[in-house]
Enzyme design. Structure first.
Site, PDB file in Angstrom:
ATOM      1  N   HIS A 224     -16.246   0.921   5.964  1.00 44.26           N
ATOM      2  CA  HIS A 224     -15.923  -0.368   5.453  1.00 44.26           C
ATOM      3  C   HIS A 224     -17.093  -1.314   5.786  1.00 44.26           C
ATOM      4  O   HIS A 224     -17.832  -1.369   6.233  1.00 44.26           O
ATOM      5  CB  HIS A 224     -14.867  -1.061   6.359  1.00 44.26           C
ATOM      6  CG  HIS A 224     -13.378  -0.306   6.192  1.00 44.26           C
ATOM      7  ND1 HIS A 224     -12.600  -0.329   5.250  1.00 44.26           N
ATOM      8  CD2 HIS A 224     -13.083   0.647   7.251  1.00 44.26           C
ATOM      9  CE1 HIS A 224     -11.481   0.439   5.421  1.00 44.26           C
ATOM     10  NE2 HIS A 224     -11.784   1.083   6.541  1.00 44.26           N
TER      11      HIS A 224
ATOM     12  N   ASN B 168       1.044  -1.083  -0.077  1.00 44.71           N
ATOM     13  CA  ASN B 168       0.084   0.064  -0.002  1.00 44.71           C
ATOM     14  C   ASN B 168       0.985   1.024  -0.084  1.00 44.71           C
ATOM     15  O   ASN B 168       1.463   1.757   1.010  1.00 44.71           O
ATOM     16  CB  ASN B 168      -0.863  -0.040   1.306  1.00 44.71           C
ATOM     17  CG  ASN B 168      -2.078   0.719   1.232  1.00 44.71           C
ATOM     18  OD1 ASN B 168      -2.563   1.145   2.323  1.00 44.71           O
ATOM     19  ND2 ASN B 168      -2.475   1.448   0.129  1.00 44.71           N
TER      20      ASN B 168
ATOM     21  N   ASN C 180     -13.147   5.485   8.982  1.00 44.88           N
ATOM     22  CA  ASN C 180     -13.445   5.615   7.619  1.00 44.88           C
ATOM     23  C   ASN C 180     -14.309   4.631   7.537  1.00 44.88           C
ATOM     24  O   ASN C 180     -14.277   3.574   8.120  1.00 44.88           O
ATOM     25  CB  ASN C 180     -12.228   5.652   6.557  1.00 44.88           C
ATOM     26  CG  ASN C 180     -11.181   4.725   6.757  1.00 44.88           C
ATOM     27  OD1 ASN C 180     -11.363   3.659   7.639  1.00 44.88           O
ATOM     28  ND2 ASN C 180     -10.184   4.566   5.985  1.00 44.88           N
TER      29      ASN C 180
ATOM     30  N   ASN D 165      -1.822   1.596   6.998  1.00 45.41           N
ATOM     31  CA  ASN D 165      -0.206   1.239   6.436  1.00 45.41           C
ATOM     32  C   ASN D 165       0.506   2.801   6.201  1.00 45.41           C
ATOM     33  O   ASN D 165       1.574   2.617   6.789  1.00 45.41           O
ATOM     34  CB  ASN D 165      -0.574   0.699   4.944  1.00 45.41           C
ATOM     35  CG  ASN D 165      -1.171  -0.846   5.137  1.00 45.41           C
ATOM     36  OD1 ASN D 165      -0.517  -1.423   5.908  1.00 45.41           O
ATOM     37  ND2 ASN D 165      -2.137  -1.127   4.302  1.00 45.41           N
TER      38      ASN D 165
ATOM     39  N   CYS E 296      -5.367   5.837   7.125  1.00 40.79           N
ATOM     40  CA  CYS E 296      -4.847   4.643   6.464  1.00 40.79           C
ATOM     41  C   CYS E 296      -3.799   3.800   7.643  1.00 40.79           C
ATOM     42  O   CYS E 296      -2.724   4.685   7.975  1.00 40.79           O
ATOM     43  CB  CYS E 296      -3.966   5.197   5.224  1.00 40.79           C
ATOM     44  SG  CYS E 296      -3.029   3.967   4.520  1.00 40.79           S
TER      45      CYS E 296
ATOM     46  N   CYS F 250      -4.646  -2.801   2.954  1.00 38.71           N
ATOM     47  CA  CYS F 250      -5.463  -1.617   3.548  1.00 38.71           C
ATOM     48  C   CYS F 250      -5.375  -1.859   5.017  1.00 38.71           C
ATOM     49  O   CYS F 250      -6.060  -2.994   5.441  1.00 38.71           O
ATOM     50  CB  CYS F 250      -6.860  -1.494   2.929  1.00 38.71           C
ATOM     51  SG  CYS F 250      -7.929  -0.203   3.865  1.00 38.71           S
ATOM     52  N   GLY F 251      -4.763  -1.088   5.870  1.00 36.21           N
ATOM     53  CA  GLY F 251      -4.802  -1.221   7.141  1.00 36.21           C
ATOM     54  C   GLY F 251      -5.820  -1.131   8.038  1.00 36.21           C
ATOM     55  O   GLY F 251      -6.382  -2.025   9.055  1.00 36.21           O
ATOM     56  N   THR F 252      -6.566   0.062   7.917  1.00 42.02           N
ATOM     57  CA  THR F 252      -7.946   0.114   8.358  1.00 42.02           C
ATOM     58  C   THR F 252      -9.023  -0.952   7.898  1.00 42.02           C
ATOM     59  O   THR F 252      -9.913  -1.604   8.615  1.00 42.02           O
ATOM     60  CB  THR F 252      -8.776   1.462   7.989  1.00 42.02           C
ATOM     61  OG1 THR F 252      -8.710   1.629   6.651  1.00 42.02           O
ATOM     62  CG2 THR F 252      -7.779   2.438   8.742  1.00 42.02           C
ATOM     63  N   GLY F 253      -8.980  -1.440   6.629  1.00 42.29           N
ATOM     64  CA  GLY F 253      -9.821  -2.428   5.970  1.00 42.29           C
ATOM     65  C   GLY F 253      -9.447  -3.709   6.583  1.00 42.29           C
ATOM     66  O   GLY F 253     -10.507  -4.567   6.970  1.00 42.29           O
TER      67      GLY F 253
ATOM     68  N   GLU G 220     -10.563   0.211  -2.542  1.00 41.77           N
ATOM     69  CA  GLU G 220     -10.641   1.265  -1.426  1.00 41.77           C
ATOM     70  C   GLU G 220     -10.950   2.780  -2.440  1.00 41.77           C
ATOM     71  O   GLU G 220     -11.057   2.844  -3.612  1.00 41.77           O
ATOM     72  CB  GLU G 220      -8.926   1.826  -1.148  1.00 41.77           C
ATOM     73  CG  GLU G 220      -8.456   0.855  -0.249  1.00 41.77           C
ATOM     74  CD  GLU G 220      -7.014   1.457   0.449  1.00 41.77           C
ATOM     75  OE1 GLU G 220      -7.336   2.691   0.858  1.00 41.77           O
ATOM     76  OE2 GLU G 220      -6.116   0.923   0.336  1.00 41.77           O
ATOM     77  N   ARG G 221     -12.149   3.355  -1.527  1.00 38.33           N
ATOM     78  CA  ARG G 221     -12.788   4.678  -2.206  1.00 38.33           C
ATOM     79  C   ARG G 221     -11.620   5.494  -2.799  1.00 38.33           C
ATOM     80  O   ARG G 221     -10.884   5.741  -2.108  1.00 38.33           O
ATOM     81  CB  ARG G 221     -13.734   4.998  -1.209  1.00 38.33           C
ATOM     82  CG  ARG G 221     -13.290   5.579   0.094  1.00 38.33           C
ATOM     83  CD  ARG G 221     -14.135   6.276   1.078  1.00 38.33           C
ATOM     84  NE  ARG G 221     -13.678   6.697   2.089  1.00 38.33           N
ATOM     85  CZ  ARG G 221     -14.222   7.708   2.979  1.00 38.33           C
ATOM     86  NH1 ARG G 221     -15.428   7.967   2.751  1.00 38.33           N
ATOM     87  NH2 ARG G 221     -13.563   8.004   4.082  1.00 38.33           N
TER      88      ARG G 221
ATOM     89  N   ASN H 102     -15.280   1.834   1.446  1.00 38.44           N
ATOM     90  CA  ASN H 102     -14.152   0.702   1.095  1.00 38.44           C
ATOM     91  C   ASN H 102     -14.833  -0.654   1.209  1.00 38.44           C
ATOM     92  O   ASN H 102     -15.653  -0.751   2.089  1.00 38.44           O
ATOM     93  CB  ASN H 102     -12.962   1.097   2.146  1.00 38.44           C
ATOM     94  CG  ASN H 102     -12.240   2.445   2.206  1.00 38.44           C
ATOM     95  OD1 ASN H 102     -11.691   2.569   1.245  1.00 38.44           O
ATOM     96  ND2 ASN H 102     -12.516   2.802   3.391  1.00 38.44           N
TER      97      ASN H 102
END
Length: 289
Positions: free
Chosen positions: A169, A11, A167, A77, A75, A228-231, A219-220, A201
């Protein structure tokens, strides 16, 4: 202007050190740079840009733009790479420090895996997951959880579990590894579905066992990315909510660009913890105007 190309599990973002000076052109200049420089044919190439500044409510601040020029709240990452950058640059000598993004403060810790004085692995307290429908947000007018909610996309009904990690998901669990799943074909239709007022996302995940998940992500504002870390955090939270993996254990998530380890107690008041790599690729100088 000097830049540093970095990535976490593939990423990749273009990082600008603005701890001592402002980015040229202000917010509009940042947006234009994100669109121009993220292009992998005519620019430097990346999933977006991240500008590193001195923090107001934390020690450092990251200002993140997607490849389409839209702002992003967080994010996972990217924040690890910010941590590596400021630590390697000597801006902090502490092995634990804070980074803020759009008002949210993340707590970083330097982990093992150093090469000399250059760190390669960090963990991040990603904060508590947001599960209330209106706060994610999704188009449900109450504060219920969105777990295995039916959603028709391009004529097919999917069961989605929605989580915000700062964010939005939407997590879809598949019955096989997502290697051959048409992420790029269906991803834009999830991102722009009316059910998601701020777009979303989307993670397509397969639970191999109670400690292992395979995942791909759309990712949007960017498209499919290698990680994607948050994902990844949202996917593990969703898997715990559905009883697919165990709360309180480190869950390994295999992404296209590498592996992340995620841990969550299962309690809404507890943070999600993410551990993974951060790598510098190259440095250079680019003309912005």
């Amino acid at each position: 202007m000097q830049f540093t190309k970095m990535h976490g599990c593939g990423n990749d973002y273009i990082y600008f050190d603005c701890t001592k000076h402002e980015f040229p052109g202000g917010a509009e200049g940042e947006k234009e740079a994100a669109i121009k420089l993220s292009d992998r044919h005519f620019g430097i190439g990346g999933d977006g840009i991240i500008i590193i500044k001195k923090g107001k409510t934390a020690e450092f601040e990251m200002v993140m733009y997607n490849a389409d020029g839209s702002r992003s709240q967080m994010c996972g990452n990217g924040v690890r790479c910010v941590g590596k950058f400021v630590y390697d640059a000597g801006y902090t000598k502490d092995r634990e420090f804070t980074v803020e993004s759009m008002g949210a403060v993340k707590y970083l810790k330097v982990e093992s895996g150093e090469r000399g004085d250059k760190i390669t692995k960090l963990s991040v307290d990603m904060g508590c997951p947001i599960l209330q429908a209106q706060k994610i947000p999704v188009a449900i007018k109450d504060d219920s959880k969105v777990v295995m909610h039916p959603l028709v996309v391009q004529g097919t009904e999917y069961k989605i579990t929605c989580v915000s990690m700062g964010n939005p998901h939407a997590v879809v669990f598949l019955d096989k590894k997502p290697a051959d799943f048409d992420v790029c074909g269906i991803g834009p239709y999830f991102e722009n579905n009316a059910f998601f007022p701020e777009r979303t996302n989307t993670e397509f995940a397969y639970v191999e066992d109670r400690r292992t998940i395979w995942m791909r992500v759309w990712e949007r504002g960017t498209g499919e990315t290698l990680a994607c870390g948050t994902g990844t955090c949202a996917t593990v939270v969703a898997a715990i909510l559905n009883g697919f993996v165990d709360a309180g254990e480190k869950i390994t998530v295999h992404l296209l660009g590498g592996d992340l380890e995620i841990e969550w107690s299962g309690k809404i008041e507890d943070s999600v913890f993410m551990t993974g790599p951060a790598e510098m690729v190259f440095t250079g100088e680019v003309k912005l105007s």
